[in-house]
Scaffold this motif. Structure first.
Motif, mmCIF file in Angstrom:
data_model
loop_
_atom_site.group_PDB
_atom_site.id
_atom_site.type_symbol
_atom_site.label_atom_id
_atom_site.label_comp_id
_atom_site.label_asym_id
_atom_site.label_seq_id
_atom_site.Cartn_x
_atom_site.Cartn_y
_atom_site.Cartn_z
ATOM 1 N N GLY A 200 47.430 61.797 31.887
ATOM 2 C CA GLY A 200 48.413 62.660 31.833
ATOM 3 C C GLY A 200 49.348 62.470 33.036
ATOM 4 N N THR A 201 50.478 63.068 32.902
ATOM 5 C CA THR A 201 51.663 62.966 34.125
ATOM 6 C C THR A 201 52.364 64.278 33.603
ATOM 7 O OG1 THR A 201 53.221 61.996 35.005
ATOM 8 C CG2 THR A 201 53.422 61.810 32.666
ATOM 9 N N GLN A 202 52.473 64.953 34.769
ATOM 10 C CA GLN A 202 52.979 66.272 34.727
ATOM 11 C C GLN A 202 54.496 66.343 34.485
ATOM 12 O OE1 GLN A 202 51.058 69.371 34.653
ATOM 13 N NE2 GLN A 202 53.188 70.270 34.234
ATOM 14 N N VAL A 203 55.210 67.196 33.873
ATOM 15 C CA VAL A 203 56.454 67.448 33.729
ATOM 16 C C VAL A 203 56.988 68.850 34.120
ATOM 17 C CG1 VAL A 203 58.492 67.361 32.161
ATOM 18 C CG2 VAL A 203 56.846 65.359 32.143
ATOM 19 N N THR A 204 57.823 69.094 34.781
ATOM 20 C CA THR A 204 58.194 70.281 35.393
ATOM 21 C C THR A 204 59.798 70.525 35.127
ATOM 22 O OG1 THR A 204 56.526 70.672 36.891
ATOM 23 C CG2 THR A 204 58.397 72.153 37.143
ATOM 24 N N VAL A 205 60.303 71.524 34.419
ATOM 25 C CA VAL A 205 61.784 71.600 34.314
ATOM 26 C C VAL A 205 61.856 73.154 34.817
ATOM 27 C CG1 VAL A 205 63.600 72.094 32.766
ATOM 28 C CG2 VAL A 205 61.678 70.522 32.052
ATOM 29 N N GLN B 62 50.455 69.270 26.535
ATOM 30 C CA GLN B 62 49.724 70.372 26.652
ATOM 31 C C GLN B 62 50.470 71.649 27.892
ATOM 32 O OE1 GLN B 62 45.413 70.369 26.466
ATOM 33 N NE2 GLN B 62 45.383 72.159 25.607
ATOM 34 N N ALA B 63 50.717 72.431 27.606
ATOM 35 C CA ALA B 63 51.245 73.188 28.638
ATOM 36 C C ALA B 63 50.278 74.364 28.725
ATOM 37 C CB ALA B 63 52.574 74.214 28.006
ATOM 38 N N PRO B 64 49.897 74.970 30.050
ATOM 39 C CA PRO B 64 48.986 75.867 30.270
ATOM 40 C C PRO B 64 48.991 76.868 29.331
ATOM 41 C CG PRO B 64 50.200 75.594 32.350
ATOM 42 C CD PRO B 64 50.807 74.887 31.213
ATOM 43 N N GLY B 65 47.733 77.198 28.796
ATOM 44 C CA GLY B 65 47.467 78.525 27.720
ATOM 45 C C GLY B 65 48.077 78.175 26.305
ATOM 46 N N LYS B 66 48.566 76.975 25.909
ATOM 47 C CA LYS B 66 49.045 76.311 24.613
ATOM 48 C C LYS B 66 48.009 75.309 24.559
ATOM 49 C CE LYS B 66 53.729 77.733 25.363
ATOM 50 N NZ LYS B 66 55.092 77.528 25.175
ATOM 51 N N PRO C 264 66.854 71.883 34.123
ATOM 52 C CA PRO C 264 67.350 71.897 32.940
ATOM 53 C C PRO C 264 68.413 71.308 32.308
ATOM 54 C CG PRO C 264 66.756 74.255 33.565
ATOM 55 C CD PRO C 264 66.881 73.267 34.836
ATOM 56 N N GLY C 265 68.492 70.346 31.313
ATOM 57 C CA GLY C 265 69.481 69.408 31.077
ATOM 58 C C GLY C 265 69.228 68.097 31.673
ATOM 59 N N GLY C 266 68.207 67.754 32.349
ATOM 60 C CA GLY C 266 67.858 66.430 33.264
ATOM 61 C C GLY C 266 67.085 65.711 32.416
ATOM 62 N N SER C 267 66.895 64.658 32.696
ATOM 63 C CA SER C 267 66.320 63.487 31.815
ATOM 64 C C SER C 267 64.897 62.868 32.724
ATOM 65 C CB SER C 267 67.181 62.299 31.694
ATOM 66 O OG SER C 267 68.360 62.675 30.711
ATOM 67 N N LEU C 268 63.934 62.421 32.056
ATOM 68 C CA LEU C 268 62.568 61.820 32.677
ATOM 69 C C LEU C 268 62.335 60.595 31.673
ATOM 70 C CD1 LEU C 268 60.662 64.418 33.998
ATOM 71 C CD2 LEU C 268 61.720 62.717 35.271
ATOM 72 N N ASN D 61 65.465 63.306 27.259
ATOM 73 C CA ASN D 61 66.846 64.041 27.570
ATOM 74 C C ASN D 61 66.959 65.420 27.371
ATOM 75 O OD1 ASN D 61 67.514 61.268 28.386
ATOM 76 N ND2 ASN D 61 68.240 60.810 26.233
ATOM 77 N N SER D 62 67.856 66.006 27.785
ATOM 78 C CA SER D 62 68.271 67.203 27.827
ATOM 79 C C SER D 62 67.149 68.422 27.917
ATOM 80 C CB SER D 62 68.706 67.674 26.042
ATOM 81 O OG SER D 62 70.207 66.825 26.199
ATOM 82 N N LEU D 63 66.250 68.069 28.875
ATOM 83 C CA LEU D 63 64.998 68.709 28.918
ATOM 84 C C LEU D 63 65.150 70.222 29.152
ATOM 85 C CD1 LEU D 63 63.248 66.188 31.318
ATOM 86 C CD2 LEU D 63 62.158 67.127 28.895
ATOM 87 N N GLU D 64 64.332 71.064 28.554
ATOM 88 C CA GLU D 64 64.635 72.570 28.238
ATOM 89 C C GLU D 64 63.246 73.068 29.058
ATOM 90 O OE1 GLU D 64 64.459 72.824 24.262
ATOM 91 O OE2 GLU D 64 66.573 72.123 23.752
ATOM 92 N N PRO D 65 63.562 74.559 29.156
ATOM 93 C CA PRO D 65 62.532 75.342 30.134
ATOM 94 C C PRO D 65 61.236 75.302 29.135
ATOM 95 C CG PRO D 65 64.444 76.471 30.314
ATOM 96 C CD PRO D 65 64.813 75.158 29.443
#
Length: 122
Positions: free
Chosen positions: A115-120, A39-43, A14-18, A84-88
């Protein structure tokens, strides 16, 4: 053959950047509006950011405004998303997309990447 190939995803705290990239080929890239979705799982899929062919007047979802920056390099047929400032709440599969008009892009883009996966995670 149209191709949109995303890269740059990964895992950050959290708070990091990609910085995501999307390499486009097989169509006239500079004639298309480009955007990022996630798109997040279930959303449901949601639009994140989009921009016109020339890169002016980018538009952002409320969740991205102030933290994410969309940009494009028409000479390299590449779209970017600086996050920037990536959040959960940001983890998702991030997709780039293309369409002729910004309106169509936000509603139902004609071309999609894989797609490319982003994890926080801390």
């Amino acid at each position: 053959q149209v191709q949109l190939v995303e890269s740059g995803g990964g895992s950050v705290q959290p708070g990091g950047s990609l910085r995501l990239s999307c390499a486009a080929s097989g169509f006239s890239y500079s004639d298309y509006c480009m955007g990022w979705f996630r798109q997040a799982p279930g959303k449901e899929r949601e639009g994140v950011a989009a921009m016109y062919t020339t890169g002016v007047s980018p538009s952002y979802a409320a969740s991205a405004k102030g933290r994410f920056t969309i940009s494009r390099d028409n000479a390299k047929n590449t779209l970017y998303l600086q996050m920037n400032s990536l959040e959960p709440e940001d983890p998702a599969m991030y997709y780039c997309a293309a369409d002729r008009t910004l309106k169509d892009l936000w509603v139902d883009p004609h071309y999609w990447g894989q797609g490319t996966q982003v994890t926080v995670s801390s």
